[in-house]
Structure formats: C-alpha cells, structure tokens
Scaffold this active site. Structure first.
Site, PDB file in Angstrom:
ATOM      1  N   LYS A  77       0.862  -1.175   0.000  1.00  0.00           N
ATOM      2  CA  LYS A  77       0.000   0.000   0.000  1.00  0.00           C
ATOM      3  C   LYS A  77       0.904   1.232   0.000  1.00  0.00           C
ATOM      4  O   LYS A  77       1.976   1.209   0.633  1.00  0.00           O
ATOM      5  CB  LYS A  77      -0.881  -0.007   1.253  1.00  0.00           C
ATOM      6  CG  LYS A  77      -1.934   1.091   1.293  1.00  0.00           C
ATOM      7  CD  LYS A  77      -2.782   0.989   2.550  1.00  0.00           C
ATOM      8  CE  LYS A  77      -3.919   2.007   2.546  1.00  0.00           C
ATOM      9  NZ  LYS A  77      -4.722   1.920   3.776  1.00  0.00           N
ATOM     10  N   SER A 154      -9.663   1.733   2.807  1.00  0.00           N
ATOM     11  CA  SER A 154      -8.816   2.537   1.945  1.00  0.00           C
ATOM     12  C   SER A 154      -7.759   1.729   1.177  1.00  0.00           C
ATOM     13  O   SER A 154      -7.226   2.211   0.186  1.00  0.00           O
ATOM     14  CB  SER A 154      -8.107   3.595   2.776  1.00  0.00           C
ATOM     15  OG  SER A 154      -7.211   2.984   3.689  1.00  0.00           O
ATOM     16  N   SER A 178      -9.814  -0.773   6.920  1.00  0.00           N
ATOM     17  CA  SER A 178      -9.228  -0.560   5.592  1.00  0.00           C
ATOM     18  C   SER A 178      -8.542  -1.780   4.988  1.00  0.00           C
ATOM     19  O   SER A 178      -8.144  -1.746   3.830  1.00  0.00           O
ATOM     20  CB  SER A 178      -8.234   0.605   5.631  1.00  0.00           C
ATOM     21  OG  SER A 178      -8.945   1.806   5.700  1.00  0.00           O
TER      22      SER A 178
END
Lengths: 492, 97, 500
Positions: A77, A154, A178
C-alpha cells in the site's frame, strides 16, 4: 500457468522444487499487471527493481538458502515509505515524495526475499471506504460488470492487486477496516493484527492509536506467511509490543500438509446479538446464518454475546480517528517535503495554499472535523466522550472474550456497493459499521471469504479475538476457511 | 450542533486550510458533527477515557545518539533550501515568538 | 545587617506590589534528543543534528528517551516535588516554521512532577519559600534565522526536539531580586544535579516571566502579562522593572492591562506586545497517541531520591553554620562545584585550629588570592597544580608563622603555576626561611647596635620608628622573614636595652 492460480504456499513449493524460477513467477505477475491496468490498482510499479530482485532470489534458490518468502511477488500500500521509491499515500500532497528511508514492514518483507511489484493505490491518507478519494484516480473492483463496483477502501489497490491475481501478497493498513472491508468486497483474506504487534514505523499515519499495518492474501495460510514476516517489536515504535511474536505459521503449514479432516470440536464461537438489529443487508445476514450452521455441524459451539455499546462504535471511532489525524496531518506544511505552492507571499499564505491544494476534499473534511472535536468547548463533549465510550466498548468485549475463543461477525453490512454520485460521507462512513469497533479495542481480526451472494459478489465474514491471540485466531480462521470452502477465484 | 460560519472560520484557521463557505457547506460538516454528537446518550459515568489499547508498558529508549542523515538526504524532498544548502528557507517571517 | 523588605510602588491611586511567577525552560542534559536519536551538541553545523524524526517526515515516530525522564524526576526531587508514577505526553497544536510536526509534544494535565518548593535567601538570615506548581517535559523547537537574507527566513532544526524541562512556579515572588534569586538558585541546583548545564547565554535556560501589580493588602491577582524567553539575569531585572513601570502607568491613567504575551527587547530593555500567532488561540492539547502512558515505579523514584547529592541550598546553610561564613562567601563557594569540593577537601584534611578560624583562613586566601590569580588567567582551579592537601599545608605553615605572609603568597603563586608541594616550591624558588629566632636576634642586635640614633628615638617614646627597624631587617634578610615576628623580637630587644 497463471499467477492467479498460485498462492504463496504453492508458489514456494514450485520455487523450492525448481519447477519454476522467481523470474518466471515475476513475469507472470507483470503480465497480469499489464492486463489488469484498467483496475488502477497501482500508483507506482517497480518493474526494474523487481527484475533484479527476482534474479537475486533465483540465486538464493540455486544456493539452497532461500529466505521465507524468496521470490514471492508482493505489493505495498502506498502508505509504506519505501526508500528511493515514490510514496504518495494517494495524495497530491506527496505526489513527488521519495522517502530516504524504508518502513519497518516493507524492510522486513524485503529482507525475507519478496519481490516488490509496486505501490498500490488507495484512499488519500487512508481516509475512505471506497478508494474513491485517491489523487491517482479511483480503483475498480475486479467483480465489476456493467456497473463499476467499489473495491472497498482505503487499501483498495492492495486488495485488488491480490484478488485480480497481480501479486500473491500485499500489505495494507487498517485504521477502521481498511484491510478487512476491501478484502471482503474482493473475495480474499484480509488480516488486521493486534494493535502493537506490527510496527508502524515508516508507515504514513492516519490515526496513530488505531492504525494497524496488515496483510492481504488469497488464503489464511498466505496471510500467516505475511504476518510472520512483519510481526515483532520495533524499538523505533514506542507503541510496539515488547512481547515476543508468536509462531503463526508452523501449525498452519502442518495442517496444510497433512490435509486431514478439519473440525471445530471444543471451539466456542461468539455471536453478537445486537448485530441482529443493526443495518445489515439480507444477503450478508443470510450468509452469516448459513455459515453458522455449517460451523455448528463441524462441532463448534455458538455463544450469544451482548455488546450493548456496539452502536456507539462508529461515531466514537470517527471522533477519535479524525482528532488524531488532524494533528498527524499538520506536518504537511510544504516546507520540508510535499506539495509546496510558492505563489504566496508570506509563509502562512504558502502553507495555507500548499495544504489546501495538496489535500483532497475528504481529507480536508476530516481535518476540519478533527480540529473541531479537539477545540476548546468541544474537547470534553466530543473527544473525551468518545474516548470514554471506547473504554466502555473495550470492557464489554473483554467480558465477551472470556466466554468464547473468537467472535464471528459480518465484515461489512453489504457487498461491494456500486460507485455513483450518491455516496455521501455519512453513507460511506457507515460501511465501516462492523470493522471500526475492532480498531477501537485493539483486537486482531481476519476477514475470510464466506462465498458469493446471489448476484455473484463476494461476502466476507470476520473473526475477532482477544488482543495478542493472533496465532489462535489464525488457526481457527484456517479451519473455518476450509469448512466454508469459500470460493477462491481470480476475480472476473 | 450547527457548524456556524464562525466555526468554519476558526477551524480552517486552526488547521491552516483555505476553506470558502461554499466548500465548507459542501463538506456537510453539520450532519457529521450532529451524528457524532449521538455519543452523548452513551452512559459513561465513572469511566476513564481510553487513549490506547496497548496492554503493555511502553519501552523507553536508552540515551544513545545515532549518526544523522546527510544534508542531501534531509533536503532531498524540497526546494525550499538556501543557496548554500545549509538551511530550509521560507519567506521572511516576522518573529512572533 | 539589613532586613529584607519587598519593594512597593506608589501610584496615583495607591501603593502597589508586584506579583511574579516564572516558567523556566531548561534544556535537559542528554546525549540524544527527547524523542529521537539525534545528537544534542550545541555548536554543530546547521541542520546536521537532524534526523527524519526531528523533521517530522511521514511515518516517523517519537520514542521517549528514558534518561530525560530520569533527569526530570531527579530535578523534581531536587526541589522537593512529587514525581508522578503515571504521567502522559500531549500534543500542543500550532503551526510555526520551527515546529515541523505542527504540534509540540509536551505535557498537559498530567505532568511528570507536581508541586515542590524552593527557598531563596532574602538577606543573611532570611529565607523565603517559593512554591512550584509543576515540572513537565517537552520538545524544544528549531531556530529561525532572520539575518542571513533580506527576503527569507532560514530554518535550522538542530535544536528541534531537544528535551526541555519546564518548571512553573506559583506567583510567589514580589520583586525582580527575588525572581533572579530563584533562577540563580535553580541554576545551581540543575548544575549540581547535572540535569541541565544552565547556560543562559546559550539558551539552555530561558525564562518566561509573568508580572502583575496589585494594591498592597489585596489578595486577588491583577491582570498579568507574560514576557517570553528572557535569557539573562540582567534582562530579567530589566524586563520586570519595565513591566512594573508600564503597568503602574496604566493603572494611573486608568488604561486596561491586557493579558498578553510580550517580547523583551534586549537592545532597549523594553517589552513589547507580541503579535499573537494566527493559530495559537486554541492549542487543542490532547494525549499523544504515539506515546503510551509514562509509568514510573515508586522504587525507581525512591532510588533516584536516595542517590541525590547534597543540594546547594542545604550546603550553603551548612557552610554558614559550620564555618561561620557570610552568605556572600557561601554563595561564592557553593556556586562553583569544583572549588567547593576542593575547598572541603582541603579544610577537612587537617583538624588543627578551630573549624571557624580554619575556614576563615582558608576561604580568605581562596576567594582573594587564588580567585584573583585564576580570573586574571581565565583558568579553573583544576587547570592549576595546586592540590587541596598542599594548600592546607601552606595555610597551616603560614598560620604558625613558619612562613611569612609575603613568602607564602609567592609560594602559592608558584604552586598554582608549577604544582608540587610547599617544600618543593621553596626549593624551586631558592628561598631560605629566616624564621630561626636566634638567627634573627643576631641580625636585629646588629641593627640595633649600629643605629644608636634610632634607638634613642624609640627610647624617647617614638614607637613608629619600629617600622624603620623592621624595614632594615627585611632588607637584611631579603624579605624572607615574617614582619610580625620581626616586630616581636625588635620590641623585646629594644625593651631590654631601654630597661638597662
């Protein structure tokens, strides 16, 4: 051979036996990255470096000294700072930011022989539940047909990169769901460790007391590989646990190798009764009850639990997360790094312009709200109140954990929503209904695929355990995964 | 709780954001603040606030210095640097402290 | 001895007294910063004592320096404060170019030390207790440099993140003198405890001064102003005096005094209202989620307490009592730890003479001759070759008149320069000590015999002629004898002749 057919476990077998080389696996991965470009899972790809790393991995196999994840293609990420590789947090603010340091998580994975494919797209600074709030464009759920479905957020890019078979493992961060929520929407496994088990050092902060770096994989076993690699005390993170990390892998590998029959005899699984009356789509409700039946058949005993304050978790979470983030994002003033607008005459003008241009709308919304709940006149009624509610919730869960090994609950109230203009902030926040309570109490949780809905969309269920019972949780999740035989697929 | 203009002004000033009223109203701050305000019905009498879930004691650092990054690394991500590359540089600030 | 009386100020509407409270910021002596591993050295090149934590790079985390915590507890115990077993760091939020995080990590309502007190001397025998509200730890900010470019301000982050102790007093002081005494006494304590070097000119100690006036006899406090970052005793006095004058004038003219932060201008000795930071009206303190609760065991506190040295104030009181010396002398001795240890060593290496006489003798030469010699050369006692035992020997031999004063001083200077013992110095200087009375008597007799006129004058009652005789003897012995002994022998010999 397609990389989508591989898991970390099976790939390692092929690599060890010499049936495949790391370079071959990398090429499969890169083919998939090229093929699935339209999903927009990556902000940056690191193909050149990956090629070198794969060659290095092949040498390690040749020399018979492969490391734990030697030659496994992974993605990070874009919250994890990677030395000399652009790290953006999905924000214009960090569009050109190139860290001169390597986060603990990415460094550990690097040291264990993984091959980094790239940095994944995400909601800006981890703020979002649909991956719509990225400066680098929205991400597409691989299950999308006519309508574009939300990949969740996210960590949407990481989830999609694994689900669509571009990499075998990906890192994510889970502040309010997330990791688990996008894992659920994408039909893969998402693991959020106990708070403090994995170092946050070098991971861009959203809300410090809630942020948990974690792992996406296709199977529970794969996430155990990931957790084993990244867990452990880090002296550079004052909130990292000093307890020794457990062995998350050996038991699971043994079970995988033995292929013996799996049952849940002696396991007590908790079900929270308050969830019954909460907003929950029929398809998820049904999946929860059919799963419960399956597990009961396998010998699990179900215990009804009460968490009366569960309904307060969402507003308490947003209050705390926004407060912390408003301060965490104060460092972006355009001076030392990050978007810097130099048209302003004074320092204040420049800082204001840099921040206003560099942050997207959702981030600004959260900064303003976070500032508000800390402001004099609001602090006690909002921030302190939420922090008290947090303890109430924590206490209720601790009582519940005394009665069971783990709690089974939906990961999300629904399957991946269609992306359209009607998603209001509050509607978006409500997607985290079942994930945020777990961040508030610091527990480990894993979302595992429980099968598809009638419309063919993945539904995830999460298992939640007491803090630092990660090994036990993974073992149970592995068993449940095999009992459910949740559909494993390569997306569309 | 309504998010008044005065509040919008104060909060954007405190957070150094240039928020026009139009943008502010689009942020739907009212409804969110009202929503988190629902917390007040939760009974927290006699409860201490919880700021961290960590059940362990913090490990402090020993007082050891470690060599610092080079100036090149320090200034790597900015062009707000003086000509000699020794300082961060910003428009003249009238000292207020 | 004058009794101390706090000053009062006559205004148009009555007589006022000043009420002063202090916030003293002290840089903690440590190798590395409060939350990062960067060095804390003062004289480094700009932006070289900076790491990614100090410059608040994304993803960087603070890790608390345990030594700094210990130093804060030690300091707190030094002023009789109560170290807290549970305390917490909090973020103080404001934007400023010297504050990379956009917040200062400080402590709010859970400081590491609460309460405490500290006595200052008002006069030789009067002490006053100043009570302390709290001590908390926090990060120092970086430095802005304004004089290197016409259009730009430069930022140096070397200082950024160094540990500070902020010591907050109650408004107990009633004059600039008291406030200065407090800071002086605190500086001594910090230096003794080695928790802060106390160098005000380098900024390791900075004082915020809260000043208000009220009519004598009133118990409520007047509106106060806070003058920030004053970094010398002289400036403290100037700033307080200026504020007193300014506020008094405002009371006289009926103007309202604003509760505000002011800046002291070292060039003209005046204070000036600071433009308030645009975003500093609401600091939004909240617990720093990157730092867990600070837990200090009672055992640890007890252990630090057990190992505290004798505190400077206690030492002054002991010296005054034991040695019968003045406050000024006690201050001089105690204010320099090296000298103080040296002195105690020296005076304790003998038990000859009554302790008070011994102290008077030893201190006299130390404060005048030795200090004078050292100051002229900008040297410290440890830079010289004079060890305490040798000084003791010299003092005792001087006192017993084995060595005359002038010679003793010559020897002292020689040993300060070259080291060694008294005897080695005598040898080195090629001094023959004419202190054998019979030898001296012979010389004196010779002088008396060859000076009949002067003897006659003496006989006629002109005692001042003795000085002439002594001078002759000094000449004869090349000054290597003690004038007092000479005088004694002259008198006895002359008396013999007179009586004959």
């Amino acid at each position: 051979m397609k990389i989508s057919k591989l898991t970390v476990y099976s790939a390692l077998k092929l690599l060890k036996s010499g049936e495949m080389t790391a370079t071959e696996i990398l090429n499969l991965s890169l083919e998939a990255v090229e093929e699935k470009k339209e999903l927009n899972a990556f902000i940056t790809t690191t193909i050149e470096r990956a090629g070198k790393d794969a060659i290095c991995s092949d040498t390690m196999y040749k020399d018979k000294k492969p490391r734990l994840l030697e030659g496994i293609p992974i993605a990070h990420k874009d919250m994890f700072c990677t030395k000399n590789i652009k790290t953006t947090a999905g924000s214009k603010m960090l569009e050109n930011f190139v860290p001169q340091y390597e986060s603990t998580v990415s460094n550990k994975l690097k040291e264990l022989g993984t091959v980094l494919i790239g940095k994944t797209n995400q909601d800006e600074f981890g703020m979002g539940s649909n991956s719509l709030h990225s400066f680098f464009g929205s991400i597409k759920n691989p299950y999308s047909c006519k309508e574009t479905l939300s990949p969740g957020g996210s960590s949407g890019g990481s989830a999609v990169s694994v689900a669509s078979g571009q990499v075998l493992l990906a890192t994510g961060t889970d502040t309010g769901g997330s990791i688990r929520q996008p894992a659920s929407y994408n039909g893969i496994v998402g693991y959020k460790p106990t708070y403090g088990l994995v170092s946050r050092w070098g991971c861009i902060a959203y809300a410090s007391s809630l942020d948990c770096p974690g792992i996406f994989g296709k199977t529970v076993l794969d996430t155990a590989y990931g957790l084993t690699s990244i867990a452990g005390h880090d002296e550079k993170d004052g909130t990292s646990s000093t307890e020794e990390a457990e062995d998350y892998l050996t038991t699971l590998i043994k079970m995988e190798e033995e292929q013996g029959s799996i049952d849940l005899k002696g396991y007590k699984i908790g079900i929270i009764k308050e969830i019954e009356s909460m907003t929950l789509s029929d398809e998820v409700r049904e999946k929860l009850s059919t799963t419960k039946l399956k597990l009961e058949k396998s010998g699990a005993e179900f215990i009804e639990l009460s968490i009366p304050s569960l309904k307060f978790a969402l507003p308490a979470y947003y209050t705390i997360a926004l407060a912390e983030s408003s301060a965490n994002l104060a460092r972006y003033d355009g001076i030392r790094y990050g978007h810097s607008d130099t048209s302003g005459k004074t320092f204040i003008d420049r800082m204001k312009l840099s921040r206003t241009q560099g942050f997207g709308e959702e981030v600004q919304r959260r900064i303003i709200l976070g500032t508000t709940v800390l402001a004099s006149g609001f602090y006690d009624a909002y921030f302190i109140k939420a922090s008290k509610v947090r303890r109430v919730l924590y206490n209720e869960f601790q009582v519940a954990f005394k009665k069971c090994d783990s709690i089974l609950m939906p990961t999300t109230p629904n399957t991946a929503p269609v992306i359209d203009d009607t998603i209001s902030p509050l509607k978006e926040y409500s997607l985290d209904l079942f994930t945020v309570p777990i961040n508030l109490i610091g527990s480990p949780a894993i979302s595992i695929p429980a099968g598809l809905s009638d419309r063919g969309l993945p539904i995830g269920l999460q298992l939640v355990s007491k803090q630092f019972e990660d090994a036990k949780l993974l073992k149970l999740a592995y068993k449940i995964e095999h009992i459910i035989k949740g559909q494993k697929n390569d997306g569309v | 709780m309504a998010f008044t203009k005065a509040m919008t002004d104060k909060m954007s000033r405190l957070s150094q954001l240039e928020l026009t009223e139009a943008v502010a109203s689009n942020l739907k701050l009212d409804s969110i603040l009202e929503w988190v305000g629902e917390l007040k019905v939760c009974d927290t009498e006699g409860i201490d606030p919880m700021f961290s879930t960590a059940p362990f004691n913090m490990k402090m650092r020993e007082d050891k210095k470690i060599s610092t990054p080079t100036r090149e690394e320090i200034f790597f991500n900015t062009s707000n640097v003086d000509g000699d590359k020794k300082f961060f540089s910003i428009p003249k600030v009238i000292e207020t402290k | 001895m004058t009794e101390y009386k706090a000053p009062t100020y006559k205004g148009k509407n009555g007589i006022y007294e000043v009420v002063i409270g202090l916030e003293v910021h002290c840089q903690i002596s440590s190798e590395s910063k409060l939350f990062s591993t960067s060095p804390t050295t003062f004289t480094s090149e700009t932006n070289t004592n900076v790491n990614f934590v100090d410059m608040a790079m994304p993803g960087m985390l603070p890790v608390l320096n345990s030594h700094c915590v210990d130093m804060a507890i030690k300091t707190g115990l030094g002023f009789h404060g109560v170290p807290q077993e549970i305390s917490r760091m909090a973020r103080k939020n404001y934007f400023y170019p010297d504050l990379p995080q956009g917040y200062q990590i400080s402590q709010a309502d859970e400081p590491i030390v609460k309460h405490g007190h500290f006595d200052i001397f008002l006069s030789e025998d009067e002490q006053k207790r100043i009570t302390i509200e709290r001590l908390h730890i926090e990060q120092d900010a970086g430095k802005l440099v304004h004089d290197k470019s016409p259009n730009s301000s430069y930022i140096d982050l070397n200082r950024c993140g160094i540990g500070l102790m902020e010591i907050v007093t109650n408004p107990d002081m009633r004059s600039a003198e008291e406030a200065v005494s407090f800071v002086r006494e605190l500086q001594l304590l910090l230096r003794k405890l080695k928790t802060c070097d106390g160098n005000m000119e380098e900024g390791s100690m900075r004082v915020d001064i809260n000043v208000s006036l009220r009519k004598v006899g009133e118990s409520t406090l007047g509106t106060r102003t806070e003058t920030k970052n004053v970094n010398s005793f002289k400036f403290m006095t100037q700033a307080i005096d200026y504020e007193i004058k300014r506020q008094l004038k405002m009371y006289d003219t009926g103007e309202e005094i604003a509760q505000e932060t002011r800046l002291f201008n070292t060039a003209n000795g005046k204070t000036k209202a600071m433009r308030t930071k645009e975003n500093a009206d609401d600091y939004r303190y909240f617990p720093d989620p990157d730092i867990l609760t600070i837990n200090i065991s009672s055992d640890k506190i007890a252990n630090i307490k057990k190992n505290l040295p004798e505190l400077p104030l206690d030492k002054k009181i002991r010296f005054k009592k034991l040695f019968g010396i003045s406050l000024k002398e006690a201050n001089l001795l105690v204010s320099n730890e090296e000298v103080c240890n040296w002195f105690e060593h020296s005076i304790n290496s003998t038990d000859k003479l009554d302790i008070k006489d011994r102290a008077k003798l030893f201190i006299g030469w130390l404060l005048s001759d030795i200090f004078g010699w050292l100051n002229k050369r900008e040297l410290k006692l440890c830079d010289t070759g004079l060890i305490p035992a040798v000084y003791t020997d010299l003092m005792l031999r001087f006192h017993s008149k084995d060595l005359p004063s002038r010679i003793s001083k010559t020897i002292l200077t020689d040993i300060l320069e070259n080291g060694g013992t008294v005897d080695e110095s005598i040898k080195r200087l090629n001094i023959t000590i004419e202190n054998d009375d019979s030898k001296l008597e012979k010389i004196i007799d010779k002088i008396i015999i060859s000076s009949p006129n002067q003897v006659a004058e003496y006989k006629s009652g002109k005692e001042s002629i003795l000085g002439w005789f002594i001078g002759q003897a000094m000449k004869e012995t090349k000054g290597q004898c003690d004038p007092q002994s000479l005088q004694k022998i002259f008198i006895s010999q002359l008396t013999k002749i007179t009586n004959e």
